[in-house]
Design an enzyme around this catalytic site. Structure first.
Site, short mmCIF file in Angstrom:
data_model
loop_
_atom_site.label_atom_id
_atom_site.label_comp_id
_atom_site.label_asym_id
_atom_site.label_seq_id
_atom_site.Cartn_x
_atom_site.Cartn_y
_atom_site.Cartn_z
N GLU A 63 -1.52 6.34 -6.01
CA GLU A 63 -0.58 5.26 -6.31
C GLU A 63 -1.12 3.92 -5.82
O GLU A 63 -0.93 2.89 -6.49
CB GLU A 63 0.79 5.52 -5.69
CG GLU A 63 1.79 4.47 -6.10
CD GLU A 63 3.25 4.87 -5.95
OE1 GLU A 63 4.10 4.00 -6.21
OE2 GLU A 63 3.54 6.01 -5.57
N GLY A 83 5.84 0.96 -9.15
CA GLY A 83 5.67 2.31 -9.65
C GLY A 83 7.04 2.91 -9.90
O GLY A 83 7.95 2.74 -9.09
N HIS A 90 -2.95 19.15 -8.13
CA HIS A 90 -4.03 19.35 -7.15
C HIS A 90 -4.77 20.63 -7.54
O HIS A 90 -4.16 21.69 -7.62
CB HIS A 90 -3.45 19.46 -5.74
CG HIS A 90 -2.56 18.31 -5.37
ND1 HIS A 90 -3.00 17.01 -5.33
CD2 HIS A 90 -1.24 18.28 -5.05
CE1 HIS A 90 -1.99 16.23 -4.98
NE2 HIS A 90 -0.91 16.97 -4.82
N SER A 93 -9.26 22.01 -3.00
CA SER A 93 -9.05 21.48 -1.65
C SER A 93 -10.35 20.88 -1.12
O SER A 93 -11.43 21.13 -1.63
CB SER A 93 -8.52 22.57 -0.71
OG SER A 93 -9.46 23.63 -0.62
#
Length: 139
Positions: A63, A83, A90, A93
């Site tokens: 963001e 926003g 995701h 990792s």
């Protein structure tokens, strides 16, 4: 062009003081005709309890870079940008190094804009794919 690019990055990095971007050590590193890149170190302060990058920190990076890109690519003198929706997937990792977020403009409407933010590790492997919708409000 290089001087213009450096000026944009200087401005983006100068407004980080006393913000979440400073707290997370987010740094703007590259800008082009329709994209802005920022990086964030993957260190313990952005971990979830099991020692990997927290998805919330990833979303904060996404963001931050897309919002900054809004100010770069829209007329910030005439509009305030906010926003209004963010989504993230995701897919991998990471425990150390840096993540790089590249915000690219998919739709530039007069009122709403749609940004795609690709978050990758130093080997350019996809960590997360995010989407941010922003709204431009006349000042």
């Amino acid at each position: 062009m290089q001087e213009y690019k450096e000026k944009i990055l200087q401005v983006c990095n100068s407004v980080r003081k006393n913000t979440l971007m400073e707290t997370l050590d987010i740094e703007y590193t590259d800008v082009g005709e329709n994209f802005l890149v920022a990086r964030m170190p993957v260190v313990p302060k952005v971990y979830q309890p099991d020692g990997i990058l927290h998805g919330g920190a990833t979303v904060a990076l996404a963001e931050s870079v897309a919002s900054a890109a809004s100010f770069v690519f829209l007329d910030a003198a005439k509009v305030s940008v906010r926003g209004i929706e963010i989504a993230a997937n995701h897919v991998k990792s990471i425990r150390e190094g840096y993540v790089y977020a590249t915000a690219s403009l998919l739709h530039k409407g007069r009122t709403t804009q749609l940004w795609q933010i690709r978050v990758a590790n130093e080997a350019d492997e996809l960590i997360s794919m995010c989407k941010l919708t922003t709204i431009a409000i006349a000042k």
